[in-house]
Scaffold this motif. Structure first.
Motif, PDB file in Angstrom:
ATOM      1  N   GLU A  64      73.528  68.797  90.931  1.00  0.00           N
ATOM      2  CA  GLU A  64      74.402  69.634  90.223  1.00  0.00           C
ATOM      3  C   GLU A  64      72.862  69.407  88.985  1.00  0.00           C
ATOM      4  O   GLU A  64      73.366  68.471  87.904  1.00  0.00           O
ATOM      5  CB  GLU A  64      75.242  70.316  90.059  1.00  0.00           C
ATOM      6  CG  GLU A  64      76.882  70.763  91.218  1.00  0.00           C
ATOM      7  CD  GLU A  64      76.456  71.863  90.912  1.00  0.00           C
ATOM      8  OE1 GLU A  64      75.863  72.977  90.523  1.00  0.00           O
ATOM      9  OE2 GLU A  64      77.238  71.967  92.715  1.00  0.00           O
ATOM     10  N   SER A  66      71.456  71.262  85.589  1.00  0.00           N
ATOM     11  CA  SER A  66      71.452  72.049  84.500  1.00  0.00           C
ATOM     12  C   SER A  66      70.402  72.886  84.115  1.00  0.00           C
ATOM     13  O   SER A  66      70.430  74.051  83.469  1.00  0.00           O
ATOM     14  CB  SER A  66      72.283  71.656  83.768  1.00  0.00           C
ATOM     15  OG  SER A  66      71.980  70.419  83.385  1.00  0.00           O
ATOM     16  N   GLU A  67      69.125  71.717  83.393  1.00  0.00           N
ATOM     17  CA  GLU A  67      68.034  72.303  83.383  1.00  0.00           C
ATOM     18  C   GLU A  67      66.942  71.935  84.006  1.00  0.00           C
ATOM     19  O   GLU A  67      66.989  70.379  84.777  1.00  0.00           O
ATOM     20  CB  GLU A  67      67.788  72.512  81.811  1.00  0.00           C
ATOM     21  CG  GLU A  67      67.554  70.877  81.504  1.00  0.00           C
ATOM     22  CD  GLU A  67      67.853  71.125  80.343  1.00  0.00           C
ATOM     23  OE1 GLU A  67      68.284  71.613  78.957  1.00  0.00           O
ATOM     24  OE2 GLU A  67      66.729  70.207  79.656  1.00  0.00           O
ATOM     25  N   LYS A  82      67.569  67.642  84.494  1.00  0.00           N
ATOM     26  CA  LYS A  82      68.758  67.184  83.577  1.00  0.00           C
ATOM     27  C   LYS A  82      70.128  67.468  84.576  1.00  0.00           C
ATOM     28  O   LYS A  82      69.995  69.050  85.183  1.00  0.00           O
ATOM     29  CB  LYS A  82      69.182  67.714  82.185  1.00  0.00           C
ATOM     30  CG  LYS A  82      70.132  67.114  81.780  1.00  0.00           C
ATOM     31  CD  LYS A  82      70.011  67.665  79.976  1.00  0.00           C
ATOM     32  CE  LYS A  82      71.505  66.647  79.733  1.00  0.00           C
ATOM     33  NZ  LYS A  82      71.471  66.648  78.141  1.00  0.00           N
ATOM     34  N   LYS A  84      74.615  68.320  85.626  1.00  0.00           N
ATOM     35  CA  LYS A  84      75.675  68.053  84.766  1.00  0.00           C
ATOM     36  C   LYS A  84      76.578  67.366  85.106  1.00  0.00           C
ATOM     37  O   LYS A  84      77.070  66.940  84.213  1.00  0.00           O
ATOM     38  CB  LYS A  84      76.424  69.667  85.981  1.00  0.00           C
ATOM     39  CG  LYS A  84      75.053  70.992  85.380  1.00  0.00           C
ATOM     40  CD  LYS A  84      76.029  72.414  86.427  1.00  0.00           C
ATOM     41  CE  LYS A  84      75.116  73.601  86.153  1.00  0.00           C
ATOM     42  NZ  LYS A  84      75.790  74.334  87.308  1.00  0.00           N
ATOM     43  N   ASN A  85      76.755  66.695  86.006  1.00  0.00           N
ATOM     44  CA  ASN A  85      77.168  65.127  85.906  1.00  0.00           C
ATOM     45  C   ASN A  85      76.565  64.210  84.790  1.00  0.00           C
ATOM     46  O   ASN A  85      75.514  64.118  84.928  1.00  0.00           O
ATOM     47  CB  ASN A  85      77.798  64.650  87.543  1.00  0.00           C
ATOM     48  CG  ASN A  85      78.295  63.997  87.677  1.00  0.00           C
ATOM     49  OD1 ASN A  85      79.106  63.003  86.537  1.00  0.00           O
ATOM     50  ND2 ASN A  85      78.302  63.356  88.653  1.00  0.00           N
TER      51      ASN A  85
END
Length: 99
Positions: A64, A66-67, A82, A84-85
């Protein structure tokens, strides 16, 4: 080969995903951001956009993201992602044998 990347509505399957994410990019600087910022960098297809890169990472590595920040280098288009985890970058780097 590039036609699929221009079509933004195309469903990304594992074959296309493997053409988007080319190889991990590890230097001393990128090694430090794995631990400090939970980020990992890859060389990606030069026509891939950020959405396609996120989908390809989810399909190939089940990660996952995020960016994503992308920029062109001498070696090709580099994407710094980046996770998420909290330990996502370190876990993936370990699984890939980078750490």
């Amino acid at each position: 080969m590039n036609e699929f990347l221009y079509n933004k509505k195309i469903e990304i399957n594992p074959d296309i995903a493997s053409k988007i994410i080319l190889e991990p990019y590890v230097t001393e600087k990128t090694f430090n951001i794995i631990e400090k910022e939970n980020k990992l960098s890859f060389i990606v297809h030069n026509k891939a956009n950020k959405g396609q890169i996120i989908k390809a990472m989810k399909i190939i590595y089940e990660a996952e993201i995020s960016e994503v920040n992308t920029f062109n280098t001498i070696r090709g288009k580099k994407a710094i992602m980046k996770f998420k985890n909290v330990d996502g970058a370190r876990q993936l780097a370990t699984n890939l044998g980078l750490v």
